[in-house]
Design a protein around this motif. Structure first.
Motif, PDB file in Angstrom:
ATOM      1  N   ILE A 112     -48.016  37.075 -30.094  1.00 17.38           N
ATOM      2  CA  ILE A 112     -46.639  37.109 -31.166  1.00 17.38           C
ATOM      3  C   ILE A 112     -46.440  38.754 -30.982  1.00 17.38           C
ATOM      4  CG2 ILE A 112     -45.817  37.042 -33.313  1.00 17.38           C
ATOM      5  CD1 ILE A 112     -46.086  34.107 -32.208  1.00 17.38           C
ATOM      6  N   PRO A 115     -35.989  33.060 -28.431  1.00 12.76           N
ATOM      7  CA  PRO A 115     -37.563  33.317 -28.308  1.00 12.76           C
ATOM      8  C   PRO A 115     -38.154  34.949 -28.724  1.00 12.76           C
ATOM      9  CG  PRO A 115     -36.589  32.455 -26.207  1.00 12.76           C
ATOM     10  CD  PRO A 115     -35.617  32.867 -27.059  1.00 12.76           C
ATOM     11  N   THR A 128     -38.021  33.278 -35.505  1.00  9.60           N
ATOM     12  CA  THR A 128     -38.755  32.258 -34.599  1.00  9.60           C
ATOM     13  C   THR A 128     -40.273  32.649 -34.752  1.00  9.60           C
ATOM     14  OG1 THR A 128     -38.161  32.967 -32.508  1.00  9.60           O
ATOM     15  CG2 THR A 128     -36.898  31.358 -33.755  1.00  9.60           C
ATOM     16  N   LEU A 129     -40.437  33.817 -34.290  1.00 12.08           N
ATOM     17  CA  LEU A 129     -41.900  34.431 -33.897  1.00 12.08           C
ATOM     18  C   LEU A 129     -42.668  34.315 -35.214  1.00 12.08           C
ATOM     19  CD1 LEU A 129     -40.959  37.314 -31.893  1.00 12.08           C
ATOM     20  CD2 LEU A 129     -42.079  35.430 -31.064  1.00 12.08           C
ATOM     21  N   THR A 138     -44.055  30.828 -36.004  1.00 10.32           N
ATOM     22  CA  THR A 138     -44.875  30.449 -34.913  1.00 10.32           C
ATOM     23  C   THR A 138     -46.154  31.102 -35.118  1.00 10.32           C
ATOM     24  OG1 THR A 138     -43.243  29.963 -32.967  1.00 10.32           O
ATOM     25  CG2 THR A 138     -45.373  30.517 -32.425  1.00 10.32           C
ATOM     26  N   ASP A 140     -49.250  28.235 -35.633  1.00  6.05           N
ATOM     27  CA  ASP A 140     -50.063  28.303 -34.310  1.00  6.05           C
ATOM     28  C   ASP A 140     -51.529  28.831 -34.763  1.00  6.05           C
ATOM     29  OD1 ASP A 140     -50.510  27.526 -31.700  1.00  6.05           O
ATOM     30  OD2 ASP A 140     -50.229  29.489 -30.994  1.00  6.05           O
ATOM     31  N   ASP A 158     -46.252  25.332 -30.075  1.00  4.81           N
ATOM     32  CA  ASP A 158     -45.923  25.810 -29.085  1.00  4.81           C
ATOM     33  C   ASP A 158     -44.699  26.660 -29.318  1.00  4.81           C
ATOM     34  OD1 ASP A 158     -45.818  26.327 -26.003  1.00  4.81           O
ATOM     35  OD2 ASP A 158     -43.757  25.562 -26.434  1.00  4.81           O
ATOM     36  N   HIS A 159     -44.557  28.092 -29.300  1.00  7.69           N
ATOM     37  CA  HIS A 159     -43.465  28.812 -29.709  1.00  7.69           C
ATOM     38  C   HIS A 159     -42.013  28.173 -29.215  1.00  7.69           C
ATOM     39  CE1 HIS A 159     -41.243  32.306 -30.944  1.00  7.69           C
ATOM     40  NE2 HIS A 159     -40.889  32.420 -29.666  1.00  7.69           N
ATOM     41  N   THR A 182     -40.698  25.628 -31.820  1.00 10.87           N
ATOM     42  CA  THR A 182     -40.066  26.366 -32.858  1.00 10.87           C
ATOM     43  C   THR A 182     -38.547  26.644 -32.417  1.00 10.87           C
ATOM     44  OG1 THR A 182     -42.091  27.548 -33.761  1.00 10.87           O
ATOM     45  CG2 THR A 182     -40.008  28.587 -33.973  1.00 10.87           C
TER      46      THR A 182
END
Length: 448
Positions: free
Chosen positions: A304, A401, A406-407, A410, A414, A420-421, A425
């Motif tokens: 990340i 992404p 979103t990060l 994740t 995760d 899975d990113h 996500t």
């Protein structure tokens, strides 16, 4: 083809065919930069200059990862998971599982909303709150894609609609300020107090997307392996002896002090460091294990962090191309005299720009100078103009992404290596939020 469109399309194509996100960002950076006429050396210089902008957030997340693993070794996360499992009923009926899902997803939504407003810690809460609940979710076979949607919705919905915390920053310091700067030459201005009303319809669109994700798209059970935080690649599963009242108090105190430190100093890095230090000194694990716990936390957040750093380099090159005005002008040529088409095109262009830059806060200053004159030309009202620009900025924050919206999810989901990113996500949030936002933003522009 416009360089930004080409770069974003290349990035999305590469990540969808499972090219690692970092590699996809780097390749797309050079595709976009060279397509804009920048030479190789200029692209490298702009990319490397932008990398430093992501270093602080990456290091902060690494420290929060270490804090999260330390909390798991203290036994508090296991205790929380056990209590929640007892509350929702991990072996209940289908209707009971739906109730449990609503409780957990609702908690994620509310907490993310609070983290953007009343307790402005942004995504810092995710590595601490989410991993302890993974075991409960896995026993209930809840789909983590729905959880990702709940977290992302709270992070974006809050700043779009509520003028508190980061919402106040977005609505007053970013949206209203830049609209008024762009409209000054045209005698056009808006008040920050009108922003919540203008953004109400787009925000409701996000809630509709979340309900569709939770109740329809990801309602079916999804099997996961029952793992502990950091239990990846054969890591030894830590034991969890019963916690004493003193240990529980010390663990909760570490969380509270870490939060207060972050709020006072405005630093996730220092907050995570303080929390980790307090747990290390609290005797929850042996002193010779401190380094192992710390490294495990860094490893959990490493991907990340590197994506965040690389995304800043990508965004710097996209801004250095100077292609945003060309993109808007080229799109305006397709509009003609249709007000409805103008609203749709402006929203779609905002989606492309934010998907590349990865931040709605950074997108609005870029597009406002161009969007305000276009909105005035097509006769959009002040409320409709705010709705168009505010939604155009928020579009792409979900589904990119490179976005921390979103990060962040994740990073929490995760924690045991089973999320899975991109496919768990990015794609779910893109489909369930950007499409409703496009529709809701268009409706707001036409009716306000």
């Amino acid at each position: 083809m416009n360089a930004i469109v080409l770069a974003v399309a290349a990035m999305m194509l590469l990540v969808l065919i499972r090219v690692p996100v970092i590699m996809a960002l780097i390749v797309a950076t050079f595709i976009g930069g060279t397509a804009a006429g920048m030479n190789f050396a200029d692209v490298v210089d702009a990319f490397e200059a932008g990398l430093g902008n992501g270093a602080n957030i990456a290091l902060s997340y690494a420290m929060l990862g270490a804090f999260a693993v330390a909390l798991s070794r203290s036994g508090l996360t296991h205790l929380v998971a056990s209590r929640i499992a007892g509350l929702v009923g991990a072996k209940s009926s289908a209707s009971g599982n739906l109730y449990a899902a609503m409780v957990i997803y609702g908690a994620f939504l509310v907490t993310a909303t609070l983290a953007e407003t009343l307790v402005p810690v942004h995504i810092a809460f995710i590595p601490i709150l989410v991993p302890p609940l993974l075991e409960v979710m896995d026993r209930l076979q809840l789909d983590r894609r729905a959880a990702a949607c709940a977290l992302t919705c709270g992070l974006i919905f809050a700043y779009m609609l509520l003028p508190v915390g980061f919402g106040a920053v977005y609505q007053t310091d970013i949206l209203t300020k830049n609209i008024n700067i762009a409209g000054e030459a045209h005698g056009f201005a808006v008040a920050a107090s009108t922003v919540p009303l203008a953004m109400l319809i787009p925000a409701l669109g996000m809630l509709v997307g979340l309900m569709f994700a939770v109740l329809i798209s990801y309602r079916r059970p999804r099997a996961y392996k029952i793992r502990e935080i950091g239990e990846i690649a054969g890591d030894e599963k830590p034991a969890h002896p019963p916690m004493s009242q003193k240990q529980i108090t010390l663990s909760l105190l570490a969380i509270v002090i870490a939060l207060i430190t972050q709020l006072i100093l405005g630093s996730m890095l220092i907050g995570g460091l303080v929390g980790f230090a307090l747990l290390s000194l609290g005797g929850f694990f042996r002193w010779n294990e401190v380094d192992d716990v710390f490294v495990l936390g860094l490893r959990m957040m490493a991907l990340i962090g590197f994506i965040m750093v690389t995304a800043q380099g990508f965004a710097a090159v996209m801004q250095a191309t100077g292609e945003v005005p060309a993109l808007v002008e080229g799109s305006a040529a397709l509009i003609g005299d249709s007000k409805a088409m103008a609203a749709f095109v402006l929203l779609a262009v905002g989606l492309l720009i934010t998907m590349g830059i990865g931040s709605s806060f950074s997108t609005v200053p870029v597009i406002a100078l161009i969007y305000v004159p276009l909105c005035l030309e097509f006769g959009f009202s002040p409320l409709a103009t705010v709705a168009l620009i505010g939604t155009a900025g928020a579009l792409g924050d979900a589904g990119s992404p490179a976005s921390d919206s979103t990060l962040g999810p994740t990073a929490g989901l995760d924690a045991d290596g089973q999320h899975d990113h991109i496919w768990d996500t990015v794609v779910p949030t893109f489909l369930h939020f950007n499409l409703p936002l496009l529709a809701a933003g268009w409706i707001a522009a036409m009716v306000l």
